[in-house]
Design a protein around this motif. Structure first.
Motif, PDB file in Angstrom:
ATOM      1  N   UNK A 296       0.771  -1.116  -0.177  1.00  0.00           N
ATOM      2  CA  UNK A 296       0.045   0.027  -0.185  1.00  0.00           C
ATOM      3  C   UNK A 296       0.777   1.245   0.027  1.00  0.00           C
ATOM      4  N   UNK A 297       1.966   1.202   0.817  1.00  0.00           N
ATOM      5  CA  UNK A 297       2.734   2.609   0.773  1.00  0.00           C
ATOM      6  C   UNK A 297       3.464   2.573  -0.497  1.00  0.00           C
ATOM      7  N   UNK A 298       3.744   1.493  -1.256  1.00  0.00           N
ATOM      8  CA  UNK A 298       4.522   1.616  -2.638  1.00  0.00           C
ATOM      9  C   UNK A 298       3.523   2.153  -3.536  1.00  0.00           C
ATOM     10  N   UNK A 299       2.076   1.677  -3.540  1.00  0.00           N
ATOM     11  CA  UNK A 299       1.079   1.978  -4.404  1.00  0.00           C
ATOM     12  C   UNK A 299       0.861   3.665  -4.213  1.00  0.00           C
ATOM     13  N   UNK A 300       0.855   4.174  -2.985  1.00  0.00           N
ATOM     14  CA  UNK A 300       0.677   5.544  -2.949  1.00  0.00           C
ATOM     15  C   UNK A 300       1.802   6.383  -3.093  1.00  0.00           C
ATOM     16  N   UNK A 301       3.000   6.029  -2.954  1.00  0.00           N
ATOM     17  CA  UNK A 301       4.010   6.849  -3.261  1.00  0.00           C
ATOM     18  C   UNK A 301       4.350   7.383  -4.581  1.00  0.00           C
ATOM     19  N   UNK A 302       4.242   8.686  -4.677  1.00  0.00           N
ATOM     20  CA  UNK A 302       4.132   9.454  -5.938  1.00  0.00           C
ATOM     21  C   UNK A 302       5.793   9.476  -6.428  1.00  0.00           C
ATOM     22  N   UNK A 303       5.475   9.838  -7.775  1.00  0.00           N
ATOM     23  CA  UNK A 303       6.994   9.960  -8.508  1.00  0.00           C
ATOM     24  C   UNK A 303       8.170  10.712  -7.514  1.00  0.00           C
ATOM     25  N   UNK A 304       7.797  11.619  -6.998  1.00  0.00           N
ATOM     26  CA  UNK A 304       8.868  12.482  -6.111  1.00  0.00           C
ATOM     27  C   UNK A 304       8.534  11.774  -4.796  1.00  0.00           C
ATOM     28  N   UNK A 305       9.475  10.903  -4.114  1.00  0.00           N
ATOM     29  CA  UNK A 305       9.243  10.594  -2.829  1.00  0.00           C
ATOM     30  C   UNK A 305       8.980  11.553  -1.673  1.00  0.00           C
TER      31      UNK A 305
END
Length: 319
Positions: free
Chosen positions: A89-98
């Motif tokens: 879930x964290x990975x999927x919500x992480x935008x292009x810019x961390x």
């Protein structure tokens, strides 16, 4: 010496000093927490389930949120065994810019998995959103309920046993309940068991009787079911006590989505068989003058033999 010169001598002030810069730092800190952005991960243990929430916020706005849960019979760690789902879930919500990632009790587990966690407090918007999301998620799991009820009447005493077993499905714990009373006829006792089962369901989740949950009540007493499904029914043996129980049940269910259904007693329906054994136990425990502790030992035996789920955390008692 000119007396006017004494007017230039400073005299001590009796007023307290004004707050200095150190005391004014609270406001900027509050504003800073409120404007933080990033991803916040949290877990909450409620009602035998571990609910995880991952929220991405930008200032006061919740940009996106993912929620999941699982039954946790025994809490072995701080995420209920759902670390892989939380990481995904964290990975999927992480935008292009961390963006920063915030966590409290999960910090150690996330860092061990290679996730850099901010040491700062989570954004205020994320904290508030998570608190709202958990009960909403749990409520979404309680949309269907089956309640099996039964009564037991002996021939040597006035005690009547009442038993009920509730199942919300989706792997939720089966909730068992039992009670004894001195209601007269078996029909009155059967109706009272239904009454008690509905009260127990409402106590567990208020939505069961206000239209938020579809409820099916199973009973192996055809007369009781006919009375509750057909208001004009007037079977033999319908005394004032029975009519009162029917009236109470109808009042309880007037705003609900409740259906009453007959099932064959001692058949293949495991919830009905469980309710039967609970009712018998409640009656016999009173007749034998057992203590609650002695009764509960026998109740554990029912849990093991009827449901075969002992030690798996999928049973709850509502006696």
């Amino acid at each position: 010496m000119d007396s006017s010169a004494s007017a230039t001598v400073a005299t001590p002030s009796r007023k307290l000093p004004l707050p200095g810069p150190g005391l004014l730092r609270l406001r900027p800190a509050f504003v800073e927490v409120g404007s933080r952005h990033g991803i916040t991960a949290a877990v909450k243990f409620r009602g035998g389930r571990c609910v995880w929430v991952v929220a991405r916020t930008q200032g006061p706005d919740v940009v996106d949120m993912l929620v999941g849960s699982a039954l946790v019979p025994r809490i072995k760690d701080q995420c209920g065994g759902q670390l892989a789902e939380i990481l995904a879930a964290i990975k999927s919500l992480q935008p292009t810019v961390e963006v920063p990632i915030y966590a409290d009790t999960l910090a150690g587990l996330l860092e061990a998995a290679g996730v850099m966690v901010s040491p700062l407090y989570a954004p205020a918007a994320a904290t508030a959103a998570i608190e709202r999301a958990v009960p909403k998620h749990l409520e979404s799991l309680l949309t269907n309920l089956v309640i099996a009820t039964d009564a037991s009447k002996g021939s040597r005493s006035s005690w009547r046993g009442h038993g009920w077993a509730m199942d919300f499905g989706l792997g939720s714990p089966v909730i068992l309940g039992l009670r004894a009373s001195q209601h007269g006829t078996i029909l009155e006792a059967e109706l009272h068991s239904i009454h008690l089962g509905l009260l127990a369901a409402r106590s567990r989740f208020s939505g069961t009787l206000d239209g938020r949950c579809a409820v099916t009540v199973l009973s192996d007493n055809q007369t009781a079911v006919r009375l509750l499904t057909n208001p004009s029914s007037r079977p033999s043996g319908l005394n004032a006590a029975c009519r009162e129980e029917v009236a109470v049940i109808r009042t309880l269910t007037e705003k609900s989505l409740v259906a009453f259904q007959w099932v064959k007693g001692h058949g293949s329906n495991h919830l009905n068989n469980t309710a039967d054994r609970l009712a018998v136990l409640a009656r016999r425990a009173k007749e034998a003058e057992l203590t609650n502790e002695q009764r509960n030992v026998l109740l554990c035996s029912i849990q093991e033999s009827v449901l075969g789920l002992a030690g798996q955390g999928s049973l709850a008692l509502a006696a």
